[in-house]
Write an enzyme that holds these catalytic residues in place. Structure first.
Site, PDB file in Angstrom:
ATOM      1  N   TRP A 136       0.822  -1.223   0.000  1.00  0.00           N
ATOM      2  CA  TRP A 136       0.000   0.000   0.000  1.00  0.00           C
ATOM      3  C   TRP A 136       0.849   1.264   0.000  1.00  0.00           C
ATOM      4  O   TRP A 136       0.328   2.358  -0.161  1.00  0.00           O
ATOM      5  CB  TRP A 136      -0.943   0.003   1.211  1.00  0.00           C
ATOM      6  CG  TRP A 136      -1.982  -1.080   1.194  1.00  0.00           C
ATOM      7  CD1 TRP A 136      -2.108  -2.101   0.278  1.00  0.00           C
ATOM      8  CD2 TRP A 136      -3.053  -1.265   2.126  1.00  0.00           C
ATOM      9  NE1 TRP A 136      -3.182  -2.903   0.598  1.00  0.00           N
ATOM     10  CE2 TRP A 136      -3.778  -2.411   1.723  1.00  0.00           C
ATOM     11  CE3 TRP A 136      -3.457  -0.582   3.275  1.00  0.00           C
ATOM     12  CZ2 TRP A 136      -4.888  -2.878   2.432  1.00  0.00           C
ATOM     13  CZ3 TRP A 136      -4.571  -1.041   3.988  1.00  0.00           C
ATOM     14  CH2 TRP A 136      -5.277  -2.180   3.558  1.00  0.00           C
ATOM     15  N   LYS A 137       2.150   1.105   0.253  1.00  0.00           N
ATOM     16  CA  LYS A 137       3.079   2.251   0.314  1.00  0.00           C
ATOM     17  C   LYS A 137       2.542   3.289   1.309  1.00  0.00           C
ATOM     18  O   LYS A 137       1.909   2.917   2.301  1.00  0.00           O
ATOM     19  CB  LYS A 137       3.303   2.818  -1.091  1.00  0.00           C
ATOM     20  CG  LYS A 137       3.765   1.733  -2.076  1.00  0.00           C
ATOM     21  CD  LYS A 137       4.282   2.272  -3.385  1.00  0.00           C
ATOM     22  CE  LYS A 137       4.683   1.112  -4.276  1.00  0.00           C
ATOM     23  NZ  LYS A 137       5.248   1.553  -5.557  1.00  0.00           N
TER      24      LYS A 137
ATOM     25  N   HIS B 176      12.947  -2.356  -0.778  1.00  0.00           N
ATOM     26  CA  HIS B 176      12.162  -1.822  -1.902  1.00  0.00           C
ATOM     27  C   HIS B 176      12.976  -0.720  -2.591  1.00  0.00           C
ATOM     28  O   HIS B 176      13.672   0.052  -1.935  1.00  0.00           O
ATOM     29  CB  HIS B 176      10.826  -1.284  -1.402  1.00  0.00           C
ATOM     30  CG  HIS B 176       9.885  -0.977  -2.527  1.00  0.00           C
ATOM     31  ND1 HIS B 176      10.010   0.171  -3.284  1.00  0.00           N
ATOM     32  CD2 HIS B 176       8.857  -1.675  -3.058  1.00  0.00           C
ATOM     33  CE1 HIS B 176       9.071   0.159  -4.231  1.00  0.00           C
ATOM     34  NE2 HIS B 176       8.360  -0.955  -4.114  1.00  0.00           N
TER      35      HIS B 176
ATOM     36  N   GLU C  70      12.188   2.048  -3.732  1.00  0.00           N
ATOM     37  CA  GLU C  70      11.925   3.421  -3.274  1.00  0.00           C
ATOM     38  C   GLU C  70      12.757   3.730  -2.033  1.00  0.00           C
ATOM     39  O   GLU C  70      13.210   4.863  -1.850  1.00  0.00           O
ATOM     40  CB  GLU C  70      10.418   3.601  -3.016  1.00  0.00           C
ATOM     41  CG  GLU C  70       9.654   3.670  -4.333  1.00  0.00           C
ATOM     42  CD  GLU C  70       8.212   3.192  -4.266  1.00  0.00           C
ATOM     43  OE1 GLU C  70       7.667   3.027  -3.156  1.00  0.00           O
ATOM     44  OE2 GLU C  70       7.635   2.979  -5.349  1.00  0.00           O
TER      45      GLU C  70
ATOM     46  N   GLU D  88      11.545  -6.484  -9.267  1.00  0.00           N
ATOM     47  CA  GLU D  88      10.803  -5.269  -9.619  1.00  0.00           C
ATOM     48  C   GLU D  88      11.702  -4.338 -10.433  1.00  0.00           C
ATOM     49  O   GLU D  88      12.450  -3.535  -9.843  1.00  0.00           O
ATOM     50  CB  GLU D  88      10.343  -4.544  -8.356  1.00  0.00           C
ATOM     51  CG  GLU D  88       9.390  -5.346  -7.501  1.00  0.00           C
ATOM     52  CD  GLU D  88       8.531  -4.429  -6.628  1.00  0.00           C
ATOM     53  OE1 GLU D  88       7.310  -4.522  -6.734  1.00  0.00           O
ATOM     54  OE2 GLU D  88       9.089  -3.621  -5.875  1.00  0.00           O
TER      55      GLU D  88
ATOM     56  N   GLY E 255       5.024   1.715 -10.995  1.00  0.00           N
ATOM     57  CA  GLY E 255       4.173   2.901 -11.010  1.00  0.00           C
ATOM     58  C   GLY E 255       4.117   3.622 -12.343  1.00  0.00           C
ATOM     59  O   GLY E 255       3.658   4.757 -12.414  1.00  0.00           O
TER      60      GLY E 255
ATOM     61  N   SER F 243       3.696  -2.396 -12.059  1.00  0.00           N
ATOM     62  CA  SER F 243       2.521  -2.175 -12.912  1.00  0.00           C
ATOM     63  C   SER F 243       1.741  -3.449 -13.201  1.00  0.00           C
ATOM     64  O   SER F 243       1.243  -3.653 -14.316  1.00  0.00           O
ATOM     65  CB  SER F 243       2.929  -1.478 -14.221  1.00  0.00           C
ATOM     66  OG  SER F 243       3.473  -0.205 -13.956  1.00  0.00           O
TER      67      SER F 243
ATOM     68  N   GLY G   8       1.554  -2.705  -6.244  1.00  0.00           N
ATOM     69  CA  GLY G   8       1.445  -1.396  -5.621  1.00  0.00           C
ATOM     70  C   GLY G   8       0.082  -0.779  -5.897  1.00  0.00           C
ATOM     71  O   GLY G   8      -0.909  -1.069  -5.221  1.00  0.00           O
ATOM     72  N   GLY G   9       0.013   0.058  -6.925  1.00  0.00           N
ATOM     73  CA  GLY G   9      -1.200   0.823  -7.221  1.00  0.00           C
ATOM     74  C   GLY G   9      -2.476  -0.007  -7.258  1.00  0.00           C
ATOM     75  O   GLY G   9      -3.499   0.380  -6.662  1.00  0.00           O
TER      76      GLY G   9
HETATM   77  P1  PGA Z   1       3.136  -0.692  -8.823  1.00  0.00           P
HETATM   78  O1  PGA Z   1       4.186  -0.828  -7.609  1.00  0.00           O
HETATM   79  O2  PGA Z   1       2.329  -1.973  -8.856  1.00  0.00           O
HETATM   80  O3  PGA Z   1       2.326   0.495  -8.486  1.00  0.00           O
HETATM   81  O4  PGA Z   1       3.946  -0.531 -10.081  1.00  0.00           O
HETATM   82  C1  PGA Z   1       4.829  -2.044  -7.323  1.00  0.00           C
HETATM   83  C2  PGA Z   1       5.767  -1.890  -6.153  1.00  0.00           C
HETATM   84  O5  PGA Z   1       6.444  -0.867  -6.041  1.00  0.00           O
HETATM   85  O6  PGA Z   1       5.868  -2.802  -5.293  1.00  0.00           O
END
Ligand code: PGA
Length: 258
Positions: A13-14, A98, A100, A170, A176, A216, A237-238
């Site tokens: 969910w970030k 991750h 990020e 990833e 994203g 994605s 993620g999204g």
């Molecule tokens: P995303 O993110 O599905 O929004 O591309 C994946 C993630 O960062 O784990």
């Protein structure tokens, strides 16, 4: 050696959802995901919602995961959350390394390995993220980048530790962006990761470790991704913030497992 691996789909969910929004999301997902016996579904909300969402998921087979942890069990680390606290809250999984966090918060391979060892020592299963950026992909460095990340993450681990964990491939350019890796591309790199794991930990653990694709993932591309024999699930993620999308992705993994 070939082991039957249970697919695992984790929703990252970030830094999204207030406590109320998180509760509502988990409540809407709980029963439909619980009914998908062939796939393990994991929700990874922000730290502040973990306790409430554990209550929401009570009695269901949906697992709880955190998005990060510190490597020490306790101490003077202002603002950090320890693996002991996460295990005590009922977390089963923790996302580590991750991209990020690697990119924005300076997490290194050595730090990720330290966190992996701490998580395992306290009964958590790490979901370790690896992946190359666009420049590295364009330069043909994908295999080298993921090899060094995987080797570093697995340092000092036993074969049993490696067998039980999860690694998420990833590619940064797919996160994203709405531009996922193709199923063939993702399957091929994940096959490479399994061979790297075999080189580090042996064939047994390499056959057992679960390898996810992330970047994605949507209900549209999930069936093809899960059709790849080396792909054991997804880190989402999204789309994990949308009830129908996340259920559809988990359902695709469940069908693929059939
Ligand atoms: P995303 O993110 O599905 O929004 O591309 C994946 C993630 O960062 O784990």
């Amino acid at each position: 050696m070939q082991t039957k691996r249970r697919p695992i789909v984790a929703g990252n969910w970030k830094m999204n959802t207030t406590l109320g929004e998180g509760r509502d999301l988990a409540a809407a997902l709980c029963r439909p995901l619980d009914a998908l016996g062939g796939v393990e579904a994991v929700l990874c909300p922000p730290f502040i919602s973990l306790a409430a969402i554990r209550e929401t998921l009570a009695g269901a087979s949906v697992s709880l995961g955190a998005q990060n942890c510190h490597y020490e069990p306790k101490g003077a680390f202002t603002g950090e959350v320890s693996p002991v606290m996460l295990a005590d809250l009922g977390c089963r999984y923790v996302i580590l390394g991750h991209s990020e966090r690697r990119a924005h918060l300076g997490e290194t391979d050595a730090l990720v390995n330290r966190k992996v060892r701490a998580a395992l020592a306290h009964g958590l299963t790490p979901i370790v993220c690896v992946g190359e950026d666009l420049a590295q992909q364009d330069a043909g460095q994908t295999e080298g980048v993921v090899a060094s990340q995987v080797q570093a993450a697995l340092e000092h681990l036993s074969g049993d530790d490696v067998a039980g964990m999860v690694i998420a491939y990833e590619p940064l350019w797919a996160i994203g962006t709405g531009r996922p890796a193709s199923a063939e591309q993702a399957g091929a790199t994940i096959g490479v990761i399994r061979r790297i794991v075999a080189g580090v930990a042996g064939e047994g653990p390499a056959g057992a470790v679960r390898l996810q694709y992330g970047g994605s993932v949507t209900p549209d591309n999930a069936p093809e991704l899960f059709g790849q024999p080396e792909i054991d699930g997804a880190l989402v993620g999204g789309a994990s913030l949308k009830v129908t999308d996340f259920i559809a992705i988990c359902t695709a993994a469940h069908m693929g497992a059939g």
